[in-house]
Motif scaffolding. Structure first.
Motif, PDB file in Angstrom:
ATOM      1  N   PHE A  54      -5.089   0.408  -5.458  1.00  0.00           N
ATOM      2  CA  PHE A  54      -3.366  -0.188  -4.800  1.00  0.00           C
ATOM      3  C   PHE A  54      -2.733  -0.881  -6.006  1.00  0.00           C
ATOM      4  O   PHE A  54      -3.193  -1.361  -6.639  1.00  0.00           O
ATOM      5  CB  PHE A  54      -3.445  -1.057  -4.088  1.00  0.00           C
ATOM      6  CG  PHE A  54      -4.497  -2.277  -3.227  1.00  0.00           C
ATOM      7  CD1 PHE A  54      -3.179  -3.137  -4.187  1.00  0.00           C
ATOM      8  CD2 PHE A  54      -5.704  -2.325  -3.679  1.00  0.00           C
ATOM      9  CE1 PHE A  54      -4.484  -4.381  -3.929  1.00  0.00           C
ATOM     10  CE2 PHE A  54      -6.444  -3.929  -3.431  1.00  0.00           C
ATOM     11  CZ  PHE A  54      -5.536  -4.887  -3.572  1.00  0.00           C
ATOM     12  N   GLN A 107       0.856  -0.828   0.132  1.00  0.00           N
ATOM     13  CA  GLN A 107       0.117   0.142   0.381  1.00  0.00           C
ATOM     14  C   GLN A 107       0.565   1.660   0.026  1.00  0.00           C
ATOM     15  O   GLN A 107       0.429   2.428   0.914  1.00  0.00           O
ATOM     16  CB  GLN A 107      -0.520  -0.361   1.152  1.00  0.00           C
ATOM     17  CG  GLN A 107      -1.350  -0.926   1.049  1.00  0.00           C
ATOM     18  CD  GLN A 107      -2.806  -1.069   0.142  1.00  0.00           C
ATOM     19  OE1 GLN A 107      -3.174   0.143  -0.848  1.00  0.00           O
ATOM     20  NE2 GLN A 107      -4.209  -2.057   0.461  1.00  0.00           N
ATOM     21  N   THR A 159      -0.726   4.209  -0.592  1.00  0.00           N
ATOM     22  CA  THR A 159      -2.125   4.127  -1.208  1.00  0.00           C
ATOM     23  C   THR A 159      -3.145   3.593   0.270  1.00  0.00           C
ATOM     24  O   THR A 159      -3.648   2.886   0.446  1.00  0.00           O
ATOM     25  CB  THR A 159      -2.612   3.064  -1.937  1.00  0.00           C
ATOM     26  OG1 THR A 159      -1.536   1.456  -1.775  1.00  0.00           O
ATOM     27  CG2 THR A 159      -2.173   3.672  -3.281  1.00  0.00           C
TER      28      THR A 159
END
Length: 555
Positions: free
Chosen positions: A114, A87, A90
């Motif tokens: 993602f 991630q 994100t």
């Protein structure tokens, strides 16, 4: 109007920007629905994704962008966590309820967006609110980029095996009753292998069969999606060669059984080198302390092609439930591949040296059966979930939601794994630990024996970390660092802290946002054995958290 490139321009773009042709956008639709299901000769309605248990598998390649639209058609609030996905920038798509987002309310939807940056292997996804992950979970299969081979012999086929737990009761009722009464929640009624418990006493349940051909090599993608149980996985008379854990390649080693905590994944090569027949697959729990656990072994079968119908299976013995030595040996054998192409970038210097005691205390509870309830804690802080998502509070500078004064050391030092004579109450708070962008962090996770010592599979969101050492007893800051492996330690997102022992991990805080650290035994998370890091922005947009998406759920 369509746009086309001249061949010479296209070749130049491919040379300069290979990602333009290698990566793709993968779209998935997840609809949360109830599904009537029968297992263990008992029926109930469960919360599922698209009516499936386990849920649908996400397939993608390294560096692909993944978009998952989640539509909530049940009465529960829902979030989905993509367990182990880095991630990078994100965080809005990480998924833990009230940490990075407010939950998706009934009738609402949210698109998780993602990119699978620099990861390949097997991960999992699961609900990250209350105990809904008992039935809302599935696998993430990440293949290497096109044209990039595996760093191990190419398998004939790949087989996905998801391990889980099953309750005859409604798991939301199980945890709600436990929180109200202050008593430990009921343990599960069985374990499952790809959704099947197999035959158990009193019920001839359908089991899972792994069909294979002789003389082949299979890549087994193994996922532990259990709620509270660390598990052993074993196939009668067959060895398994470990090649990857938690979407990070490892040095190869061969074993007859695999140990996985909840949330952990393992890829292993299986060579079908035995005589034609049917072989028992056994999944059994690990628990080396006095805590109650589902002690039922789930069984499935590996079946060779052309095996005669109703052949008696080749049996096996499972590791003892308290086979501590087997778990420690398995973890000791795990090493990063640390090749030129897949280096182990272990931080060699440390900006933050943290010492976290993890365990369970007892807090007053006037409405509970015994006037008290169990409280999980880190450094004696039992985490209080906020009503506003922490990432939103951090991004919008909303005061009063959390403080950034989480203690980096135990407030009162004591003999953590010895005979404890102090108080057993914890403090309560929504306290975070703040990190500057790109700083390096070492955390020694120290188990305690205040109520009972126990193995804790600890999961860190937003990062992979290196497990540089572990030990039994209290961490010795003078002598134990001499044992640190800073060359090829295993790289993971979830690692078990041994019962009555400690684990040291290192990571680089190169991902701005708010990142959850918690025990992946859901009962301990429910009790408060959790905290979070807040990582500040670095310099410029590439080191900063972007604004939240327009469809981010509201509380």
């Amino acid at each position: 109007m369509a746009c086309s490139w001249p061949p010479t321009t296209m070749l130049l773009l491919i040379f300069l920007f290979p990602a333009l042709v290698e990566s793709a956008v993968r779209h998935y639709n997840f609809t949360v629905v109830m599904k009537n299901t029968t297992k263990l000769c008992s029926s109930k309605s469960i919360v599922t994704i698209n009516g499936k248990f386990p849920g649908p598998t996400l397939f993608a390649r390294e560096d692909d962008n993944v978009n998952v639209k989640v539509v909530n058609n049940v009465r529960y609030n829902v979030t989905i966590h993509w367990h182990g996905v880095r991630q990078l920038r994100t965080g809005w798509s990480d998924g833990p309820a009230y940490i990075t987002q407010c939950p998706i309310q009934p009738g609402q939807s949210y698109v998780y967006n993602f990119t699978l940056t620099g990861q390949r292997g097997t991960l999992l996804w699961h609900a990250h609110i209350s105990w809904l992950r008992a039935t809302i979970h599935g696998a993430i299969v990440i293949w290497p980029k096109k044209g990039v081979p595996y760093p191990f012999p190419k398998p004939h086929k790949e087989k996905l095996i998801i391990l889980s737990e099953w309750w005859k009761a409604d798991t939301e009722a199980v945890i709600n009753q436990a929180m109200q009464t202050g008593l430990p929640p009921n343990i599960s009624d069985s374990h499952t292998i790809n959704g099947h418990p197999g035959p158990v006493p009193g019920c001839i349940s359908q089991g899972y069969t792994l069909h294979v051909e002789p003389g082949k090599t299979y890549l087994i993608r193994l996922v532990n999606a259990a709620v509270n149980d660390e598990l052993f996985f074993k196939i009668a008379t067959h060895n398994l060669t470990i090649v990857e854990v938690d979407a990070s390649y490892t040095k190869h080693f061969t074993t007859d059984s695999i140990f996985l905590g909840p949330g952990q994944t393992t890829n292993a090569l299986l060579t079908t080198d035995q005589t034609t027949g049917k072989y028992l697959i056994a999944v059994s729990p690990f628990m080396d302390t006095v805590v109650a656990v589902d002690n039922l072994t789930a069984i499935a079968f590996l079946r060779y092609k052309d095996t005669v119908a109703f052949s008696p299976p080749v049996l096996t013995t499972t590791p003892a439930i308290n086979a501590t030595a087997a778990t420690l040996k398995f973890m000791d054998n795990l090493r990063s591949l640390n090749s030129k192409k897949y280096p182990a970038n272990v931080p060699l210097t440390v900006d933050h040296s943290l010492y976290f005691t993890i365990g369970v205390g007892i807090n007053p509870c006037p409405t509970c059966v015994n006037g008290s309830r169990s409280a999980g804690d880190i450094n004696n802080v039992s985490f209080v979930m906020p009503s506003t998502a922490l990432l939103q509070a951090h991004y919008h500078n909303i005061s009063g939601i959390f403080t950034d004064d989480f203690p980096g050391n135990p407030p009162i030092p004591f003999n953590y794994t010895g005979n404890f004579t102090g108080g057993i109450a914890t403090s309560n708070g929504t306290r975070l630990y703040r990190l500057a962008f790109n700083t390096t962090v070492q955390v020694v996770l120290q188990g305690t024996g205040i109520i009972a010592p126990e193995s804790h599979p600890v999961h860190l969101h937003g990062f992979n970390f290196f497990a540089i050492a572990k030990g039994v007893g209290n961490f010795d800051p003078k002598n134990d660092p001499k044992k640190f492996n800073l060359v090829d330690p295993v790289e993971r997102n979830t690692f078990s802290v041994p019962t009555g022992g400690w684990t040291a991990i290192r990571f680089r805080a190169d991902n701005p946002g708010v990142w959850f650290l918690h025990c992946h035994l859901e009962v301990h998370t429910s009790w408060g054995l959790k905290m979070a890091f807040v990582v500040d922005n670095g310099k410029g947009p590439n080191e900063s958290l972007p604004p939240p998406p327009s469809d981010l759920p509201k509380c």
